[in-house]
Design a protein around this motif. Sequence first.
Motif, short mmCIF file in Angstrom:
data_model
loop_
_atom_site.label_atom_id
_atom_site.label_comp_id
_atom_site.label_asym_id
_atom_site.label_seq_id
_atom_site.Cartn_x
_atom_site.Cartn_y
_atom_site.Cartn_z
N VAL A 5 0.92 -1.11 -0.12
CA VAL A 5 0.05 0.09 0.19
C VAL A 5 0.86 1.23 0.03
N GLU A 6 1.89 1.29 0.70
CA GLU A 6 2.89 2.27 0.85
C GLU A 6 3.58 2.59 -0.55
N GLN A 7 3.88 1.58 -1.03
CA GLN A 7 4.43 1.83 -2.28
C GLN A 7 3.58 2.29 -3.64
N LYS A 8 2.40 1.72 -3.38
CA LYS A 8 1.24 2.33 -4.49
C LYS A 8 0.94 3.78 -4.29
N ILE A 9 0.78 4.12 -2.74
CA ILE A 9 0.68 5.45 -2.42
C ILE A 9 1.78 6.34 -2.95
N LYS A 10 3.11 5.90 -2.58
CA LYS A 10 4.08 6.81 -3.26
C LYS A 10 4.07 6.64 -4.81
#
Length: 70
Positions: A5-10
């Motif tokens: 999720v963090e990677q996709k938000i970044k």
Amino acid sequence: MDKRVEQKIKKYNQIKMDLLNVSKCIDCCSSINEKEVYQNIALKYSEEMKQIKDLLEKIYDVKICSCCRL
């Protein structure tokens, strides 16, 4: 927060920043052809942002407010 999720938000935020930079280029174009090229690039960035936003909301139940969408 889940790393995916963090990677996709970044990724979403990076595309958003890139789109803003491309938008600035549209304002500075001296020819119609050059302006069209940057408009096409901006369109592709917008499409990618929508896809990522939809995936985040669907898969990870992360809501991105409508005021943050382009």
